[in-house]
Design an enzyme around this catalytic site. Structure first.
Site, short mmCIF file in Angstrom:
data_model
loop_
_atom_site.label_atom_id
_atom_site.label_comp_id
_atom_site.label_asym_id
_atom_site.label_seq_id
_atom_site.Cartn_x
_atom_site.Cartn_y
_atom_site.Cartn_z
N GLY A 39 2.20 40.87 21.58
CA GLY A 39 2.18 40.11 22.74
C GLY A 39 1.11 40.48 23.51
O GLY A 39 0.11 41.19 23.01
N HIS A 438 8.57 71.87 43.32
CA HIS A 438 7.28 72.07 43.91
C HIS A 438 6.33 72.79 43.00
O HIS A 438 6.54 73.44 42.39
CB HIS A 438 7.48 72.93 45.51
CG HIS A 438 6.04 73.43 45.87
ND1 HIS A 438 5.57 72.71 46.72
CD2 HIS A 438 5.66 74.61 45.86
CE1 HIS A 438 4.58 72.97 47.08
NE2 HIS A 438 4.35 74.50 46.96
#
Length: 453
Positions: A39, A438
């Site tokens: 597609g 972090h």
């Protein structure tokens, strides 16, 4: 006439996966594709365009090398044929992988050709007639070519043409300031073209909140892209080898070498014989479906771009998941349960989920909003990519997360921290007390929560 248990028309993102599930369940399946399997995503959409975006990002980073202490001895040069070859190879590998998968399915037959309905249970492909009690449409869409003055007199490009373009236009004029148009505008600017974007509306990407739209405009203009909005009377004319584009009577014309039309898409539903099957379409050609993706004809479903209920690869795949779960797993999955998220792949990218602030306020509920510039995000500062902002929208009474946006480095990935919590029904309090890693961009979401007001 050949009988099957199921016929799938179109081998986009939903079709092959559905064929796989039906095949595993012992159903005899025909999947029909008239061109390339995979597609839009594989052939003219996600795969080639995001590969080109990656090349454009590399070009931009190379030019910025000195900011990081990396000095090049000569200017950056773009080998456009090599850029396109790389994109083509990514597409080809993905397409061939899907073809191999389909051809290896025990109960599935891949048929090449154009399908048309003869009646609600019969499909013609060339001289062959196929019949099945269940038929699934996954036929996708294509670029809209608007009927604008002078457009028939000039050569135009669409997204399908752009992923094949092995040259850099001298001056690319992009008609349409939304997702597809802006991705090509930025990438070709980074490849070396002059670029002008002309948008009919007052803002770029008009479905977004104004501050997001204006931040996107600032990012593009900072790279030398000219942006024209409020283009209420777009006209075209030839000027020798160049193309003249008039945006409105009050503005000077723009002279360019190439024009990209990126003003929307239309479904591939106009040559399927849907009227013979009793399948209704709306005024834009999209197939009408209910909450379970059933069409107006018994035993026929529509999945992906052709149903107008989602314009993304991931929504097409979710259409498959809904249909397969309902037909094969005894579940009751619905379109209305889907939480929509999406991204705009400029650099930095925009990741979005749920309601915008404008939509939330229009709903009448009490709303809290928080937004933080990316200059506050440590990871963005470390990477030297501080353009954009993070934004969160919540219900002031229930603390329900209504939506979020992140226009910034890693935004297409960092949005999932909010998207996943929204799918789980979590509140802003739960997002506030998460303990993210972090240093990351995602770690700033709890801090964004603290700014809600």
């Amino acid at each position: 006439m050949t009988a099957f248990d199921a016929i799938i028309i179109g081998a986009g993102q939903a079709g092959p996966s559905l064929a796989g599930r039906l095949s595993e369940a012992g159903r005899k399946v025909a999947i029909i594709e008239r061109k390339h399997v995979g597609g839009t995503c594989v052939n003219t959409g996600c795969k080639p365009t995001k590969t080109l975006v990656a090349s454009a990002y590399a070009a931009r980073l190379a030019r910025r090398g000195a900011e990081y202490g990396v000095v090049l001895d000569s200017p950056v040069r773009i080998d456009m044929p090599a850029v396109i070859r790389r994109a083509h190879q990514v597409t080809l590998d993905s397409r061939q992988g899907t073809e191999t998968w389909l051809e290896g399915m025990v109960n599935t037959t891949l048929i090449r050709g154009h399908a048309r309905f003869e009646d609600p249970r019969t499909v013609r492909v060339g001289d062959d007639l196929l019949t099945a009690p269940q038929i699934f449409l996954n036929v996708g869409g294509r670029a809209t070519i608007p009927d604008l003055p002078g457009i028939a007199d000039i050569p135009v490009l669409t997204n399908s043409d752009m992923v094949m373009l092995d040259r850099v236009p001298e001056h690319l004029i992009v008609i349409g300031g939304s997702y597809i148009g802006l991705e090509f505008a930025q990438m070709f600017r980074r490849f070396g073209a002059r670029v002008t974007v002309i948008e009919k509306g007052p803002h770029l990407v008009g479905r977004e909140d104004e501050e997001i739209s204006e931040a996107i405009r600032g990012i593009l203009e900072a790279e030398g892209i000219t942006v024209v909005t409020g283009a209420d009377d777009i006209r075209f004319a030839k000027r020798g080898r160049d193309i003249r584009v008039q945006a409105s009577a009050a503005r000077p014309e723009v002279i360019g070498t190439d024009v990209l039309l990126a003003v929307g898409r239309r479904p591939n539903t106009d040559d399927l014989g849907l009227e013979e099957a009793g399948v209704a379409r709306d005024s834009h050609g999209y197939i009408t479906v209910d909450d379970h993706l059933k069409t107006t004809a018994e035993g026929i479903w529509a999945l992906g771009d052709c149903n107008g209920r989602g314009a993304f690869t991931h929504t097409a795949y979710n259409d498959f998941e809904i249909v397969a779960a309902n037909l094969l797993d005894g579940e009751d999955r619905k379109l209305s349960d889907r939480l929509l998220g999406y991204a705009l792949y400029i650099d930095p990218p925009l990741g979005r989920v749920g309601m915008s602030e404008r939509q939330a306020r229009a709903s009448g509920r009490p709303v809290q909003v928080s937004h933080v510039p990316m200059t506050k995000v440590g990871r963005a500062v470390e990477k030297g990519e501080t353009q954009g902002l993070m934004k969160l929208v919540a219900d002031a009474e229930t603390r329900q997360i209504l939506g979020a946006a992140i226009l910034g480095t890693g935004g297409d990935e960092a949005i999932h921290g909010v998207l996943d919590l929204m799918n789980a029904g979590a509140t802003t309090d739960q997002l506030r007390w998460a303990v993210p890693i972090h240093p990351t961009v995602s770690e700033f979401w709890p801090s964004v929560v603290l700014g809600l007001s």
